[in-house]
Design a protein around this motif. Structure first.
Motif, short mmCIF file in Angstrom:
data_model
loop_
_atom_site.label_atom_id
_atom_site.label_comp_id
_atom_site.label_asym_id
_atom_site.label_seq_id
_atom_site.Cartn_x
_atom_site.Cartn_y
_atom_site.Cartn_z
N ALA A 38 0.83 -1.21 0.00
CA ALA A 38 0.00 0.00 0.00
C ALA A 38 0.86 1.26 0.00
O ALA A 38 0.55 2.24 -0.69
N ARG A 39 1.95 1.24 0.74
CA ARG A 39 2.85 2.40 0.75
C ARG A 39 3.43 2.65 -0.65
O ARG A 39 3.43 3.78 -1.13
N SER A 40 3.91 1.60 -1.28
CA SER A 40 4.47 1.77 -2.63
C SER A 40 3.39 2.23 -3.60
O SER A 40 3.62 3.11 -4.42
N GLY A 41 2.21 1.63 -3.52
CA GLY A 41 1.13 2.03 -4.40
C GLY A 41 0.80 3.50 -4.26
O GLY A 41 0.66 4.23 -5.24
N GLY A 42 0.70 3.97 -3.02
CA GLY A 42 0.44 5.38 -2.78
C GLY A 42 1.56 6.26 -3.29
O GLY A 42 1.33 7.29 -3.92
N ASN A 43 2.80 5.86 -3.04
CA ASN A 43 3.95 6.64 -3.49
C ASN A 43 4.06 6.68 -5.01
O ASN A 43 4.57 7.65 -5.58
N LEU A 44 3.57 5.64 -5.68
CA LEU A 44 3.61 5.59 -7.14
C LEU A 44 2.43 6.32 -7.78
O LEU A 44 2.33 6.37 -9.01
N GLY A 45 1.54 6.86 -6.96
CA GLY A 45 0.44 7.66 -7.49
C GLY A 45 -0.86 6.93 -7.70
O GLY A 45 -1.81 7.49 -8.25
N PHE A 46 -0.95 5.68 -7.25
CA PHE A 46 -2.21 4.96 -7.37
C PHE A 46 -3.17 5.42 -6.27
O PHE A 46 -2.74 5.88 -5.21
N ASP A 47 -4.45 5.29 -6.53
CA ASP A 47 -5.50 5.57 -5.55
C ASP A 47 -5.69 4.26 -4.78
O ASP A 47 -6.31 3.32 -5.29
N VAL A 48 -5.14 4.18 -3.58
CA VAL A 48 -5.10 2.94 -2.82
C VAL A 48 -6.13 2.95 -1.70
O VAL A 48 -6.22 3.91 -0.93
N THR A 49 -6.87 1.85 -1.60
CA THR A 49 -7.78 1.61 -0.49
C THR A 49 -7.37 0.30 0.16
O THR A 49 -7.13 -0.69 -0.54
N VAL A 50 -7.27 0.29 1.48
CA VAL A 50 -7.01 -0.94 2.22
C VAL A 50 -8.27 -1.26 3.00
O VAL A 50 -8.83 -0.40 3.69
N VAL A 51 -8.73 -2.50 2.88
CA VAL A 51 -9.96 -2.92 3.55
C VAL A 51 -9.59 -3.51 4.91
O VAL A 51 -9.06 -4.61 5.01
N SER A 52 -9.90 -2.77 5.95
CA SER A 52 -9.41 -3.07 7.30
C SER A 52 -9.87 -4.42 7.83
O SER A 52 -9.11 -5.12 8.51
N ASP A 53 -11.11 -4.82 7.53
CA ASP A 53 -11.61 -6.09 8.05
C ASP A 53 -11.42 -7.24 7.06
O ASP A 53 -11.95 -8.32 7.24
N ALA A 54 -10.62 -7.00 6.03
CA ALA A 54 -10.24 -8.05 5.08
C ALA A 54 -8.72 -8.23 5.11
O ALA A 54 -8.10 -8.64 4.14
N CYS A 55 -8.13 -7.86 6.25
CA CYS A 55 -6.70 -8.03 6.51
C CYS A 55 -6.55 -8.52 7.94
O CYS A 55 -7.45 -8.35 8.76
N TYR A 56 -5.40 -9.11 8.23
CA TYR A 56 -5.11 -9.45 9.62
C TYR A 56 -3.62 -9.56 9.82
O TYR A 56 -2.84 -9.58 8.87
N THR A 57 -3.24 -9.63 11.10
CA THR A 57 -1.84 -9.79 11.46
C THR A 57 -1.74 -10.67 12.69
O THR A 57 -2.74 -11.28 13.11
N PHE A 58 -0.56 -10.74 13.26
CA PHE A 58 -0.29 -11.61 14.40
C PHE A 58 0.30 -10.79 15.55
O PHE A 58 0.80 -9.70 15.35
N ASN A 59 0.25 -11.37 16.75
CA ASN A 59 0.94 -10.75 17.88
C ASN A 59 2.39 -10.51 17.49
O ASN A 59 2.99 -11.31 16.75
N GLN A 60 2.98 -9.42 18.02
CA GLN A 60 4.36 -9.12 17.66
C GLN A 60 5.10 -8.53 18.85
O GLN A 60 4.57 -7.66 19.56
N SER A 61 6.32 -8.98 19.03
CA SER A 61 7.19 -8.40 20.06
C SER A 61 7.99 -7.26 19.47
O SER A 61 8.47 -7.35 18.33
N ASP A 62 8.14 -6.18 20.24
CA ASP A 62 8.97 -5.08 19.77
C ASP A 62 10.43 -5.33 20.16
O ASP A 62 10.77 -6.38 20.73
N LEU A 63 11.30 -4.39 19.88
CA LEU A 63 12.72 -4.59 20.10
C LEU A 63 13.10 -4.68 21.57
O LEU A 63 14.17 -5.19 21.91
N SER A 64 12.22 -4.21 22.45
CA SER A 64 12.49 -4.32 23.89
C SER A 64 11.93 -5.61 24.46
O SER A 64 12.09 -5.89 25.66
N GLY A 65 11.26 -6.40 23.63
CA GLY A 65 10.69 -7.66 24.08
C GLY A 65 9.25 -7.58 24.51
O GLY A 65 8.65 -8.59 24.88
N ARG A 66 8.66 -6.40 24.45
CA ARG A 66 7.24 -6.24 24.83
C ARG A 66 6.36 -6.87 23.76
O ARG A 66 6.53 -6.63 22.57
N LEU A 67 5.40 -7.67 24.19
CA LEU A 67 4.47 -8.33 23.27
C LEU A 67 3.26 -7.44 23.01
O LEU A 67 2.59 -7.01 23.95
#
Length: 194
Positions: free
Chosen positions: A126-155
């Motif tokens: 999506a970032r590249s699409g926007g930077n390249l001039g495309f009209d980008v829409t991201v569908v929030s409830d048609a995407c997902y991710t996972f739990n993630q730890s940051d660099l300090s180890g916080r989950l």
């Protein structure tokens, strides 16, 4: 929100069997797949273009290493013969795939992005699409991710990672909407003969 163009492309990112691997951890948005299926059905009905993106990892320990079942598309989201399929080796679907040229050749300016992982391949594309001039829409409830730890180890819970990623995209790169809003726009455009 702009009207949905007759050639707006649905870009489905990395909806492969490997995404079900327990090794990836706890995820958010259990309805993502059904929302993607609803959008895919609407796109097929309206004859709009669909792009299926498949990740092929360069790491032999990845669930997406070539030759493993994890690389296969999920059964409910199998591409049809006339739908465009591209393979990528990095999170961004524009890098070394020909996607930008494929879109320009067909005069496609509007992209509706769904899939996984929100804060990785979805966000990078999506970032590249926007930077390249495309009209980008991201569908929030048609995407997902996972739990993630940051660099300090916080989950961080997947819900927070997802929300922050979408907030980053909304600043400069994409419009963020839910599947219902896109489906409404699609039906309205279809009725108007757009």
């Amino acid at each position: 929100m702009d009207p949905l163009a007759p050639n707006a492309a649905l870009v489905i990112i990395d909806m492969q069997k490997g995404m079900h691997s327990p090794a990836l951890g706890r995820r958010n948005n259990p309805d993502a797949e059904s929302n993607i299926q609803r959008l895919l059905s609407a796109w097929r009905q309206s004859g709009r273009p669909v792009v299926h993106v498949r990740h092929m990892s360069r790491s032999p320990t990845s669930v997406f290493w070539p030759g493993q079942t994890g690389c296969e598309f999920q059964a409910a989201l199998q591409p049809l013969a006339l739908e465009h399929v591209l393979e990528k080796n990095v999170p961004d679907a524009f890098i070394h795939t020909g996607l930008e040229r494929w879109l320009h050749t067909r005069s496609i300016r509007q992209l509706v992005i769904v899939g996984v992982i929100t804060n990785n391949s979805v966000e990078a594309t999506a970032r590249s699409g926007g930077n390249l001039g495309f009209d980008v829409t991201v569908v929030s409830d048609a995407c997902y991710t996972f739990n993630q730890s940051d660099l300090s180890g916080r989950l961080w819970p997947a819900e927070d990672v997802h929300a922050l990623s979408l907030s980053n995209l909304a600043m400069d790169y994409a419009t963020i909407v839910e599947a219902g809003a896109i489906l409404t726009r699609s039906r309205e455009a279809f009725r108007e003969g757009v």
